[in-house]
Design a protein around this motif. Structure first.
Motif, PDB file in Angstrom:
ATOM      1  N   ALA A  96     -11.052   2.479   0.665  1.00 36.58           N
ATOM      2  CA  ALA A  96     -10.277   3.648   0.248  1.00 36.58           C
ATOM      3  C   ALA A  96     -11.205   4.862   0.194  1.00 36.58           C
ATOM      4  CB  ALA A  96      -9.650   3.410  -1.115  1.00 36.58           C
ATOM      5  N   LEU A  97     -10.815   5.941   0.859  1.00 33.32           N
ATOM      6  CA  LEU A  97     -11.555   7.193   0.748  1.00 33.32           C
ATOM      7  C   LEU A  97     -11.144   7.958  -0.508  1.00 33.32           C
ATOM      8  CD1 LEU A  97     -11.565   8.423   4.457  1.00 33.32           C
ATOM      9  CD2 LEU A  97     -13.518   7.615   3.132  1.00 33.32           C
ATOM     10  N   THR A  98      -9.856   7.866  -0.840  1.00 34.69           N
ATOM     11  CA  THR A  98      -9.327   8.466  -2.058  1.00 34.69           C
ATOM     12  C   THR A  98      -8.704   7.352  -2.895  1.00 34.69           C
ATOM     13  OG1 THR A  98      -7.093   8.836  -1.188  1.00 34.69           O
ATOM     14  CG2 THR A  98      -8.751  10.530  -0.720  1.00 34.69           C
ATOM     15  N   THR A  99      -8.267   7.668  -4.102  1.00 29.55           N
ATOM     16  CA  THR A  99      -7.442   6.706  -4.831  1.00 29.55           C
ATOM     17  C   THR A  99      -6.238   6.366  -3.956  1.00 29.55           C
ATOM     18  OG1 THR A  99      -8.130   7.643  -6.942  1.00 29.55           O
ATOM     19  CG2 THR A  99      -6.129   6.304  -6.934  1.00 29.55           C
ATOM     20  N   ALA A 100      -5.945   5.092  -3.823  1.00 29.61           N
ATOM     21  CA  ALA A 100      -4.895   4.676  -2.896  1.00 29.61           C
ATOM     22  C   ALA A 100      -4.010   3.610  -3.527  1.00 29.61           C
ATOM     23  CB  ALA A 100      -5.511   4.150  -1.600  1.00 29.61           C
ATOM     24  N   THR A 101      -2.742   3.633  -3.138  1.00 26.45           N
ATOM     25  CA  THR A 101      -1.796   2.594  -3.521  1.00 26.45           C
ATOM     26  C   THR A 101      -1.430   1.823  -2.268  1.00 26.45           C
ATOM     27  OG1 THR A 101      -0.905   4.022  -5.258  1.00 26.45           O
ATOM     28  CG2 THR A 101       0.408   2.096  -4.638  1.00 26.45           C
ATOM     29  N   VAL A 102      -1.567   0.506  -2.317  1.00 26.59           N
ATOM     30  CA  VAL A 102      -1.315  -0.310  -1.129  1.00 26.59           C
ATOM     31  C   VAL A 102      -0.371  -1.449  -1.465  1.00 26.59           C
ATOM     32  CG1 VAL A 102      -3.564   0.247  -0.128  1.00 26.59           C
ATOM     33  CG2 VAL A 102      -3.341  -1.800  -1.557  1.00 26.59           C
ATOM     34  N   ALA A 103       0.361  -1.872  -0.442  1.00 29.79           N
ATOM     35  CA  ALA A 103       1.193  -3.062  -0.539  1.00 29.79           C
ATOM     36  C   ALA A 103       0.517  -4.174   0.253  1.00 29.79           C
ATOM     37  CB  ALA A 103       2.589  -2.786   0.019  1.00 29.79           C
ATOM     38  N   ILE A 104       0.445  -5.343  -0.345  1.00 27.07           N
ATOM     39  CA  ILE A 104      -0.180  -6.504   0.287  1.00 27.07           C
ATOM     40  C   ILE A 104       0.913  -7.391   0.873  1.00 27.07           C
ATOM     41  CG2 ILE A 104      -1.697  -8.476  -0.064  1.00 27.07           C
ATOM     42  CD1 ILE A 104      -3.020  -5.719  -0.467  1.00 27.07           C
ATOM     43  N   VAL A 105       0.773  -7.694   2.170  1.00 29.99           N
ATOM     44  CA  VAL A 105       1.771  -8.517   2.858  1.00 29.99           C
ATOM     45  C   VAL A 105       1.088  -9.778   3.387  1.00 29.99           C
ATOM     46  CG1 VAL A 105       3.486  -8.618   4.692  1.00 29.99           C
ATOM     47  CG2 VAL A 105       3.038  -6.443   3.523  1.00 29.99           C
ATOM     48  N   PRO A 106       1.371 -10.948   2.840  1.00 30.69           N
ATOM     49  CA  PRO A 106       0.756 -12.185   3.335  1.00 30.69           C
ATOM     50  C   PRO A 106       1.145 -12.458   4.784  1.00 30.69           C
ATOM     51  CG  PRO A 106       1.788 -12.533   1.191  1.00 30.69           C
ATOM     52  CD  PRO A 106       2.243 -11.185   1.671  1.00 30.69           C
ATOM     53  N   HIS A 107       0.200 -12.997   5.541  1.00 32.67           N
ATOM     54  CA  HIS A 107       0.490 -13.315   6.937  1.00 32.67           C
ATOM     55  C   HIS A 107       1.549 -14.408   7.057  1.00 32.67           C
ATOM     56  CE1 HIS A 107      -3.675 -11.580   8.215  1.00 32.67           C
ATOM     57  NE2 HIS A 107      -2.777 -10.646   7.978  1.00 32.67           N
ATOM     58  N   SER A 108       1.592 -15.295   6.078  1.00 33.64           N
ATOM     59  CA  SER A 108       2.629 -16.336   6.105  1.00 33.64           C
ATOM     60  C   SER A 108       4.017 -15.715   6.038  1.00 33.64           C
ATOM     61  CB  SER A 108       2.426 -17.309   4.944  1.00 33.64           C
ATOM     62  OG  SER A 108       2.430 -16.615   3.701  1.00 33.64           O
ATOM     63  N   ALA A 109       4.160 -14.650   5.238  1.00 36.03           N
ATOM     64  CA  ALA A 109       5.453 -13.968   5.142  1.00 36.03           C
ATOM     65  C   ALA A 109       5.762 -13.225   6.441  1.00 36.03           C
ATOM     66  CB  ALA A 109       5.454 -13.000   3.963  1.00 36.03           C
ATOM     67  N   LEU A 110       4.742 -12.597   7.033  1.00 38.77           N
ATOM     68  CA  LEU A 110       4.949 -11.925   8.317  1.00 38.77           C
ATOM     69  C   LEU A 110       5.416 -12.923   9.371  1.00 38.77           C
ATOM     70  CD1 LEU A 110       1.958  -9.406   8.682  1.00 38.77           C
ATOM     71  CD2 LEU A 110       4.399  -8.850   8.540  1.00 38.77           C
ATOM     72  N   ARG A 111       4.757 -14.068   9.422  1.00 36.14           N
ATOM     73  CA  ARG A 111       5.122 -15.078  10.418  1.00 36.14           C
ATOM     74  C   ARG A 111       6.578 -15.506  10.241  1.00 36.14           C
ATOM     75  NH1 ARG A 111       1.753 -18.484   8.897  1.00 36.14           N
ATOM     76  NH2 ARG A 111       0.024 -17.498  10.011  1.00 36.14           N
ATOM     77  N   GLU A 112       6.982 -15.673   9.013  1.00 37.68           N
ATOM     78  CA  GLU A 112       8.343 -16.135   8.731  1.00 37.68           C
ATOM     79  C   GLU A 112       9.399 -15.147   9.207  1.00 37.68           C
ATOM     80  OE1 GLU A 112      11.040 -17.299   4.803  1.00 37.68           O
ATOM     81  OE2 GLU A 112       8.856 -17.490   4.736  1.00 37.68           O
TER      82      GLU A 112
END
Length: 245
Positions: A96-112
């Motif tokens: 992160a260059l600045t304060t950042a908000t991120v969403a984490i997406v598991p690869h297992s969920a992407l695959r599904e």
């Protein structure tokens, strides 16, 4: 919804409401990252991908002496490391260059959700191909432009990307980066970057006021940086053409 800005105004690949909902439901957690923190180290095995909700993040490589080279910058509405889904580990670090908000997406969920939906998979693939197009533009910028041209090109690009997701009005936008950050992005020293901003200000093209950039003349700035937004594949008017009318 966290992913409202994903692929917003990209040509022919905007997500449907159902696709937005699928990706939203795939999020396992939302995190806040401190400015200047590292999320993923080069070579680290990963089983999730990171979507940037707010803030500015980078991909970077550290040399053996610990000197950092930024190789990509990401803004709100972009997956930072979607290519980690097929690759499993990265040849660069993410932070992160600045304060950042991120969403984490598991690869297992992407695959599904992607395996039975090739059209959605194609849209996310398109997202990674835009990253590759930006890499090529960055190579052009460093290889062909002088210091002022490099800074001009970067400011035009970031303005265009932020405008596409509603975070710039085409002339003014927040950019909580230091001139040292911009120097790393443009392959310059801080002294050259400072001098470039001064020249752009004196020419009446743009200026930084605190954490805001004000572009006075988008057409002239684009010309100075030899910037064309074609590689961003946006379905919105070219800012320069819009202002020229």
């Amino acid at each position: 919804m966290f992913m409202d800005r994903l692929l917003m105004h990209r040509r022919g690949v905007e997500l449907t409401q159902d696709e937005h909902a699928l990706l939203e439901n795939a999020i396992s957690e939302v995190r806040t990252l401190n400015a200047r923190s590292t999320l993923i180290e080069a070579g680290q095995r990963v089983d999730v991908s990171t979507y940037l909700i707010d803030g500015i993040m980078s991909r970077f490589i550290d040399d053996k002496h610990g000197l950092r080279q930024l190789v990509a910058v990401h803004v709100s509405g972009e997956f930072v490391d979607l290519h980690a889904y097929p690759m499993r580990e990265l040849d660069h670090s993410i932070g992160a260059l600045t304060t950042a908000t991120v969403a984490i997406v598991p690869h297992s969920a992407l695959r599904e959700i992607l395996d039975p939906r090739p059209d959605l998979a194609r849209k996310l693939w398109f997202s990674t191909l835009i990253d590759a197009a930006m890499h090529r533009a960055w190579l052009f910028r460093v290889g062909r432009l002088d210091a002022v041209g490099r800074v001009s090109h970067f400011l035009c690009e970031i303005n265009t990307r932020l405008h596409a997701v509603g975070l710039s009005d085409g002339h003014r936008f927040a950019l909580a980066l230091t001139q040292a950050d911009i120097a790393e992005i443009c392959g310059l020293t801080t002294v050259h970057t400072n001098r470039s901003f001064r020249q752009l200000r004196e020419a009446g093209l743009c200026q930084m006021r605190g954490s805001f950039v004000e572009i006075t003349d988008p057409v002239a700035l684009a010309a100075r940086g030899d910037f064309s937004p074609d590689y961003l594949y946006l379905a919105v008017p070219n800012l320069g053409e819009h202002d020229a009318r």
